[in-house]
Design a protein around this motif. Structure first.
Motif, PDB file in Angstrom:
ATOM      1  N   UNK A   1       0.851  -1.187   0.000  1.00  0.00           N
ATOM      2  CA  UNK A   1       0.000   0.000   0.000  1.00  0.00           C
ATOM      3  C   UNK A   1       0.884   1.234   0.000  1.00  0.00           C
ATOM      4  N   UNK A   2       0.577   2.178  -0.885  1.00  0.00           N
ATOM      5  CA  UNK A   2       1.261   3.469  -0.922  1.00  0.00           C
ATOM      6  C   UNK A   2       0.282   4.544  -0.465  1.00  0.00           C
ATOM      7  N   UNK A   3       0.555   5.099   0.720  1.00  0.00           N
ATOM      8  CA  UNK A   3      -0.229   6.220   1.232  1.00  0.00           C
ATOM      9  C   UNK A   3       0.286   7.505   0.595  1.00  0.00           C
ATOM     10  N   UNK A   4      -0.598   8.298   0.051  1.00  0.00           N
ATOM     11  CA  UNK A   4      -0.237   9.608  -0.494  1.00  0.00           C
ATOM     12  C   UNK A   4      -0.562  10.654   0.563  1.00  0.00           C
ATOM     13  N   UNK A   5       0.473  11.145   1.242  1.00  0.00           N
ATOM     14  CA  UNK A   5       0.293  11.935   2.459  1.00  0.00           C
ATOM     15  C   UNK A   5      -0.303  13.309   2.265  1.00  0.00           C
ATOM     16  N   UNK A   6      -0.338  13.820   1.015  1.00  0.00           N
ATOM     17  CA  UNK A   6      -0.935  15.124   0.741  1.00  0.00           C
ATOM     18  C   UNK A   6      -2.195  15.005  -0.114  1.00  0.00           C
ATOM     19  N   UNK A   7      -2.793  13.820  -0.082  1.00  0.00           N
ATOM     20  CA  UNK A   7      -3.960  13.530  -0.914  1.00  0.00           C
ATOM     21  C   UNK A   7      -5.161  14.363  -0.479  1.00  0.00           C
ATOM     22  N   UNK A   8      -5.851  14.964  -1.448  1.00  0.00           N
ATOM     23  CA  UNK A   8      -7.066  15.720  -1.175  1.00  0.00           C
ATOM     24  C   UNK A   8      -8.319  14.977  -1.650  1.00  0.00           C
ATOM     25  N   UNK A   9      -8.137  13.828  -2.282  1.00  0.00           N
ATOM     26  CA  UNK A   9      -9.274  13.090  -2.829  1.00  0.00           C
ATOM     27  C   UNK A   9      -9.688  11.916  -1.947  1.00  0.00           C
ATOM     28  N   UNK A  10      -8.708  11.201  -1.388  1.00  0.00           N
ATOM     29  CA  UNK A  10      -8.949  10.125  -0.427  1.00  0.00           C
ATOM     30  C   UNK A  10      -8.107  10.455   0.795  1.00  0.00           C
ATOM     31  N   UNK A  11      -8.744  10.670   1.932  1.00  0.00           N
ATOM     32  CA  UNK A  11      -8.048  11.206   3.098  1.00  0.00           C
ATOM     33  C   UNK A  11      -6.884  10.295   3.507  1.00  0.00           C
ATOM     34  N   UNK A  12      -5.685  10.853   3.741  1.00  0.00           N
ATOM     35  CA  UNK A  12      -4.537  10.032   4.148  1.00  0.00           C
ATOM     36  C   UNK A  12      -4.797   9.186   5.388  1.00  0.00           C
ATOM     37  N   UNK A  13      -5.587   9.678   6.333  1.00  0.00           N
ATOM     38  CA  UNK A  13      -5.876   8.878   7.532  1.00  0.00           C
ATOM     39  C   UNK A  13      -6.636   7.606   7.161  1.00  0.00           C
ATOM     40  N   UNK A  14      -7.573   7.712   6.226  1.00  0.00           N
ATOM     41  CA  UNK A  14      -8.286   6.533   5.744  1.00  0.00           C
ATOM     42  C   UNK A  14      -7.327   5.601   5.018  1.00  0.00           C
ATOM     43  N   UNK A  15      -6.440   6.159   4.225  1.00  0.00           N
ATOM     44  CA  UNK A  15      -5.456   5.328   3.528  1.00  0.00           C
ATOM     45  C   UNK A  15      -4.599   4.544   4.509  1.00  0.00           C
ATOM     46  N   UNK A  16      -4.193   5.185   5.583  1.00  0.00           N
ATOM     47  CA  UNK A  16      -3.352   4.484   6.569  1.00  0.00           C
ATOM     48  C   UNK A  16      -4.106   3.330   7.219  1.00  0.00           C
ATOM     49  N   UNK A  17      -5.382   3.506   7.453  1.00  0.00           N
ATOM     50  CA  UNK A  17      -6.185   2.411   8.007  1.00  0.00           C
ATOM     51  C   UNK A  17      -6.238   1.237   7.036  1.00  0.00           C
ATOM     52  N   UNK A  18      -6.458   1.531   5.766  1.00  0.00           N
ATOM     53  CA  UNK A  18      -6.537   0.461   4.768  1.00  0.00           C
ATOM     54  C   UNK A  18      -5.179  -0.178   4.536  1.00  0.00           C
ATOM     55  N   UNK A  19      -4.115   0.603   4.677  1.00  0.00           N
ATOM     56  CA  UNK A  19      -2.765   0.071   4.475  1.00  0.00           C
ATOM     57  C   UNK A  19      -2.437  -1.044   5.451  1.00  0.00           C
TER      58      UNK A  19
END
Length: 231
Positions: free
Chosen positions: A167-185
């Motif tokens: 999983x690659x979290x995009x830390x400055x993402x404005x389309x899918x919140x980075x906090x949500x990405x970290x949970x899915x990661x």
């Protein structure tokens, strides 16, 4: 060296991966970028599955955003890469996991029969805000209308439970919140974070190429044709 399959997100086209695909092909990697927009998540998944099945060896498959729901339903991949993407578990959809950010939702405009499109200026800021302006304008120009309901699709198979995944979290993402990405990661085998916006394949193609070259160099060489299940 294993092949790479790119799976785009909602409103996008295969051409959005051109900067990365050209570099990978120049280095000798086979690259395939199927067109989605088949009308539903099962139809999109079937289109990508056909590409995976056509290859001699299990490919590295990268899904971006909604493309994560698509690659989750695949069998036979050698490695799954979720780039700012959704990682659904049993009974989950992209929308159910949290879906688009308020900024991206604000960019969505109604079309006909439930179809929607993205407002160009808002899309540029939300999807490509960290990209050079000419590239952002090029990417916005490629966006197309989207059929309804795909983001609510629930995968019938969950490849990340058996297939190595990054999983690659995009830390400055404005389309899918980075906090949500970290949970899915946390569902994936490996995770890393880049300080980019939602679309590093346009703004920072070097990062994507470097990761994929590493993964293809270490990809399995034997066919991996697991049968889809409901798990």
């Amino acid at each position: 060296m294993a092949a790479v399959v790119f799976v785009h997100g909602l409103y996008h086209r295969p051409e959005h991966f051109a900067l990365v695909a050209e570099r990978m092909r120049a280095a000798g990697t086979e690259v395939l970028v199927p067109e989605l927009h088949r009308g539903s998540l099962p139809a999109d998944t079937a289109a990508v599955q056909a590409v995976v099945d056509s290859l001699q060896e299990p490919p590295v498959v990268l899904g971006h955003s909604y493309g994560g729901s698509v690659i989750t339903g695949l069998a036979g991949a050698g490695h799954l890469v979720y780039l700012a993407a959704f990682v659904p578990d049993v009974g989950e959809s992209a929308v159910g996991l949290g879906g688009a950010s308020p900024e991206l939702q604000d960019a969505i405009e109604p079309e006909h029969d439930g179809w929607t499109s993205l407002h160009p200026d808002r899309a540029a800021e939300t999807l490509y805000g960290d990209c050079p302006e000419p590239l952002a304008a090029w990417a916005v120009g490629l966006l197309r209308a989207q059929a309804p309901g795909c983001g609510r699709g629930v995968p019938g198979h969950h490849g990340w439970k058996r297939t190595p995944s990054t999983y690659v979290v995009c830390g400055q993402d404005r389309a899918v919140h980075p906090a949500l990405q970290r949970q899915m990661a946390s569902r994936c085998t490996d995770a890393r974070e880049w300080q980019t916006g939602h679309s590093p394949f346009i703004g920072r193609p070097d990062l994507v190429v470097e990761l994929l070259q590493l993964l293809t160099a270490n990809a399995p060489r034997q066919p991996n044709r697991e049968a889809p299940t409901g798990h």
